[in-house]
Design a protein around this motif. Structure first.
Motif, PDB file in Angstrom:
ATOM      1  N   TRP A   1       0.842  -1.205   0.000  1.00  0.00           N
ATOM      2  CA  TRP A   1       0.000   0.000   0.000  1.00  0.00           C
ATOM      3  C   TRP A   1       0.870   1.246   0.000  1.00  0.00           C
ATOM      4  CZ3 TRP A   1      -0.508   4.425   2.708  1.00  0.00           C
ATOM      5  CH2 TRP A   1      -1.651   5.196   2.467  1.00  0.00           C
ATOM      6  N   ALA A   2       1.895   1.248   0.855  1.00  0.00           N
ATOM      7  CA  ALA A   2       2.766   2.416   0.955  1.00  0.00           C
ATOM      8  C   ALA A   2       3.477   2.687  -0.362  1.00  0.00           C
ATOM      9  CB  ALA A   2       3.774   2.222   2.073  1.00  0.00           C
TER      10      ALA A   2
ATOM     11  N   HIS B   1       1.284   4.313  -2.880  1.00  0.00           N
ATOM     12  CA  HIS B   1       0.862   5.683  -2.561  1.00  0.00           C
ATOM     13  C   HIS B   1       2.022   6.621  -2.236  1.00  0.00           C
ATOM     14  CE1 HIS B   1      -2.851   3.335  -1.968  1.00  0.00           C
ATOM     15  NE2 HIS B   1      -3.488   4.444  -2.245  1.00  0.00           N
TER      16      HIS B   1
ATOM     17  N   ASN C   1       1.068   8.672   5.251  1.00  0.00           N
ATOM     18  CA  ASN C   1       0.102   8.217   6.248  1.00  0.00           C
ATOM     19  C   ASN C   1       0.831   8.033   7.569  1.00  0.00           C
ATOM     20  OD1 ASN C   1      -1.404   6.211   7.916  1.00  0.00           O
ATOM     21  ND2 ASN C   1      -2.839   6.233   6.207  1.00  0.00           N
TER      22      ASN C   1
ATOM     23  N   ILE D   1       0.523   4.469   9.181  1.00  0.00           N
ATOM     24  CA  ILE D   1       1.275   3.460   8.449  1.00  0.00           C
ATOM     25  C   ILE D   1       2.763   3.615   8.740  1.00  0.00           C
ATOM     26  CG2 ILE D   1       1.982   2.673   6.150  1.00  0.00           C
ATOM     27  CD1 ILE D   1      -0.782   1.760   6.812  1.00  0.00           C
TER      28      ILE D   1
END
Length: 229
Positions: free
Chosen positions: A106-107, A110, A155, A158
């Protein structure tokens, strides 16, 4: 309710009401004790627990840095808890791998190409490539590189979770290097994969970066003989 829970609840109320904010100093122990109806010793104990949790930072002396400051560092509390679970073998390697895949893909997808953390990631790449570190140092830099990529996604939670996992990642990967057939070949491959992931993010290709990160993580563990369930 335990003393530190009383102090934590009080602090939560102060923050929610806007009477305190991150960067502010807490009132003195005497004032906290009076507001909560507890002894100064109990207030002191509660504040020390909050400090261990990374919620506040205690200064010393009487200058500008004195007093207890609200810092809100969630990674400190998560990291402490994870280290304790690691010590009691309550975090199976499969769980760490799965969590890394969830967070890091995910990181990577993004991550912002121009994020300051990408400069940090680049510096870590240089350190891994230029100084030929031993396994322990290489894996320390490796874990920091992955944390930097998570930070680049912007985030906060995160980033904090990855930061708290860092020591767990280092510990497991270091133990797994003992099962690798050729560390020199593996480390060369990991360096090349790091560079490719970094370039994909710099080129704003999050989908490719996420795919590369997944292959990178799974590839290392499979090479080390761990295939999961």
């Amino acid at each position: 309710m335990r003393t530190h829970q009383l102090v934590q609840s009080w602090l939560e109320e102060q923050l929610a009401a806007g009477r305190l904010a991150v960067g502010d100093r807490l009132p003195g122990e005497r004032m906290v004790a009076e507001q909560l109806g507890i002894s100064r010793a109990s207030a002191r104990e509660g504040i020390r627990v909050l400090e261990a949790m990374g919620i506040v930072r205690a200064g010393v002396g009487s200058g500008p840095g004195a007093g207890t400051v609200i810092t809100a560092n969630p990674g400190a509390a998560l990291g402490a808890a994870l280290r304790l679970h690691m010590a009691t073998s309550h975090l199976p390697i499969e769980d760490i791998v799965q969590t890394r895949l969830l967070l890091e893909t995910w990181a990577a997808a993004h991550a912002r190409p121009a994020a300051p953390a990408m400069e940090n990631a680049a510096a870590l790449l240089e350190a891994m490539e230029s100084s030929a570190p031993d396994e322990k140092e290489f894996l320390r830099l490796d874990a920091l590189f992955h944390v930097a990529l998570a930070d680049a996604a912007g985030n906060v939670l995160i980033g904090a979770m990855m930061s708290s996992l860092r020591e767990s990642i280092e510990g497991y990967t270091l133990r797994l290097t003992r099962t690798l057939p050729d560390w020199a070949a593996t480390s060369a491959r990991l360096r090349a994969e790091h560079r490719d992931i970094h370039n994909a993010i710099r080129n704003d290709d999050g989908a490719l970066a996420a795919e590369m990160v997944a292959n990178h993580i799974e590839g290392f563990y499979k090479e080390a003989g761990f295939s999961g369930s």
